[in-house]
Design a protein around this motif. Structure first.
Motif, PDB file in Angstrom:
ATOM      1  N   ILE A 107       0.834  -1.198   0.000  1.00 36.91           N
ATOM      2  CA  ILE A 107       0.000   0.000   0.000  1.00 36.91           C
ATOM      3  C   ILE A 107       0.870   1.250   0.000  1.00 36.91           C
ATOM      4  O   ILE A 107       0.624   2.216  -0.732  1.00 36.91           O
ATOM      5  CB  ILE A 107      -0.939  -0.017   1.223  1.00 36.91           C
TER       6      ILE A 107
ATOM      7  N   HIS B 138       2.286   1.857  -3.370  1.00 33.50           N
ATOM      8  CA  HIS B 138       1.284   2.372  -4.291  1.00 33.50           C
ATOM      9  C   HIS B 138       1.033   3.862  -4.059  1.00 33.50           C
ATOM     10  O   HIS B 138       0.967   4.646  -5.004  1.00 33.50           O
ATOM     11  CB  HIS B 138      -0.033   1.601  -4.138  1.00 33.50           C
TER      12      HIS B 138
ATOM     13  N   VAL C  36      -7.326   0.580  -2.788  1.00 32.17           N
ATOM     14  CA  VAL C  36      -6.646  -0.592  -2.232  1.00 32.17           C
ATOM     15  C   VAL C  36      -7.594  -1.451  -1.393  1.00 32.17           C
ATOM     16  O   VAL C  36      -7.356  -2.645  -1.219  1.00 32.17           O
ATOM     17  CB  VAL C  36      -5.398  -0.206  -1.394  1.00 32.17           C
TER      18      VAL C  36
ATOM     19  N   LEU D  90      -3.599  -5.442  -5.378  1.00 30.57           N
ATOM     20  CA  LEU D  90      -2.582  -4.457  -5.751  1.00 30.57           C
ATOM     21  C   LEU D  90      -1.594  -5.035  -6.748  1.00 30.57           C
ATOM     22  O   LEU D  90      -1.152  -4.346  -7.679  1.00 30.57           O
ATOM     23  CB  LEU D  90      -1.848  -3.965  -4.506  1.00 30.57           C
TER      24      LEU D  90
ATOM     25  N   GLY E  33      -2.509  -2.632  -9.427  1.00 31.07           N
ATOM     26  CA  GLY E  33      -1.892  -1.388  -8.959  1.00 31.07           C
ATOM     27  C   GLY E  33      -1.226  -0.597 -10.071  1.00 31.07           C
ATOM     28  O   GLY E  33      -1.413   0.619 -10.177  1.00 31.07           O
TER      29      GLY E  33
END
Lengths: 191, 191
Positions: free
Chosen positions: A41, A44, A139, B162, B166
């Motif tokens: 995360i 990203h 996400v 992701l 992503g």
DNA sequence: CAGACATAGTTCGGAACCGCAAGTATTGTG
DNA sequence: CACAATACTTGCGGTTCCGAACTATGTCTG
């Protein structure tokens, strides 16, 4: 990502490597997936919304903390942001040099320093945070609403547990023997 | 921890600050608690089991990845560990200098490098990982068995999402405009 | 088979990061 | 007023970290 191994394959390899060793697998999977998810995360977000404002993750977290709480003493900012006071001094300098943050002396206690967003900082966060939040939605896409709540709630319990009992646990673990000093670090002048 | 604000207080402050702004709060809480938990857990582990072996978090993760997978090409190690390959070069050097890791050339493809634990590294991990796992159990203490599984499973879904989507998302987000270069970083010799 | 292109890893610039020691300044206390 | 405690900064020594530039190697193609 397009990883070499998926998260499922990794868990299988762990099973193969550690099949004979008596381990607590559920907790292992939970903890390691927390870090996997946090890393993915973070990457990203760094490479999307934060990058366009040339903010590092830590810089953003510091801004966020100060934004949410308003004026805040530096020691609490460091703690909320999860970094050391020494690091905060440096990060705050960087953010000050970009005109996003300002540092104020405390009116009555001269030892304290207080951080506050500049108008530019406020403006940036007002613009940036909704975009950040959009990516949080992205996400979280695989989670149902109830699941997201349950996830947040379980993690909250873990954090609360660590806040309450972590220090004692570490004390118990090391018993009499004090923690060895780090390999690096400043040395005493003489001794 | 003994924090100034508990996680619950922080969430309340967010509500107060952002009460009027239309945000997706469930996802915000889920994502920010992932990072809170990851930071708190990491600090606990760094200051307990890892500290006694003078290992950093990243150093441990790299050892762990190589341990689980056996010999592994460096690019995959970096990806599994969640760090860049440039960082891995440095971390691997540190671990080599401590005699825990060794670096082998690939027999047929001269571009590749392969990492493997030394016997000392194997021994260290065999000793350290059970202790590490005990702390994973400690931090997971507030979770029921079924909850830990559910937590791991939800996080796994987020990571998979992701990994799959992503990059496309980031491409869509920036549209035509390429990402600005970082403030830091190597510059071209001339140009 | 030479030149173009691709791939893997290292190097490097700039920044973040820790823990600790030491320094500076201020506040509280006996 | 000495003296301890507190809060922050500074500096040290080391590590980690990214990502672009660079090097070395492999592969493809005309």
């Amino acid at each position: 990502m397009s990883g070499h191994h998926t998260i499922a394959e990794t868990e299988k390899a762990v099973q193969a490597k550690l099949g004979a060793v008596p381990l607590h697998r559920e907790q292992m999977a939970a903890v390691s997936n927390i870090h996997r998810a946090a890393t993915a995360i973070r990457q990203h977000l760094e490479n999307s919304v934060l990058r366009t404002s040339d903010l590092t993750w830590t810089g953003f977290v510091v801004l966020w903390v100060v934004w949410i709480w308003g004026e805040m003493e530096t020691r609490y900012v460091a703690e909320e942001a999860g970094i050391s006071k020494g690091t905060l001094t440096g990060v705050a300098k960087t953010l000050q040099s970009r005109g996003l943050l300002e540092r104020l002396g405390h009116p009555t206690d001269g030892r304290l320093a207080v951080l506050r967003l500049t108008p530019e900082g406020e403006e940036l966060m007002a613009d940036l945070f909704p975009k950040f939040n959009e990516e949080e939605v992205f996400v979280s896409d695989p989670l149902e609403s109830a699941e997201a709540q349950s996830l947040a709630e379980m993690l909250r319990r873990m954090v609360t547990h660590l806040e309450a009992n972590g220090e004692q646990r570490r004390l118990d673990l090391r018993g009499d023997t004090p923690l060895p000093p780090r390999r690096s670090g400043r040395r005493a002048k003489h001794g």
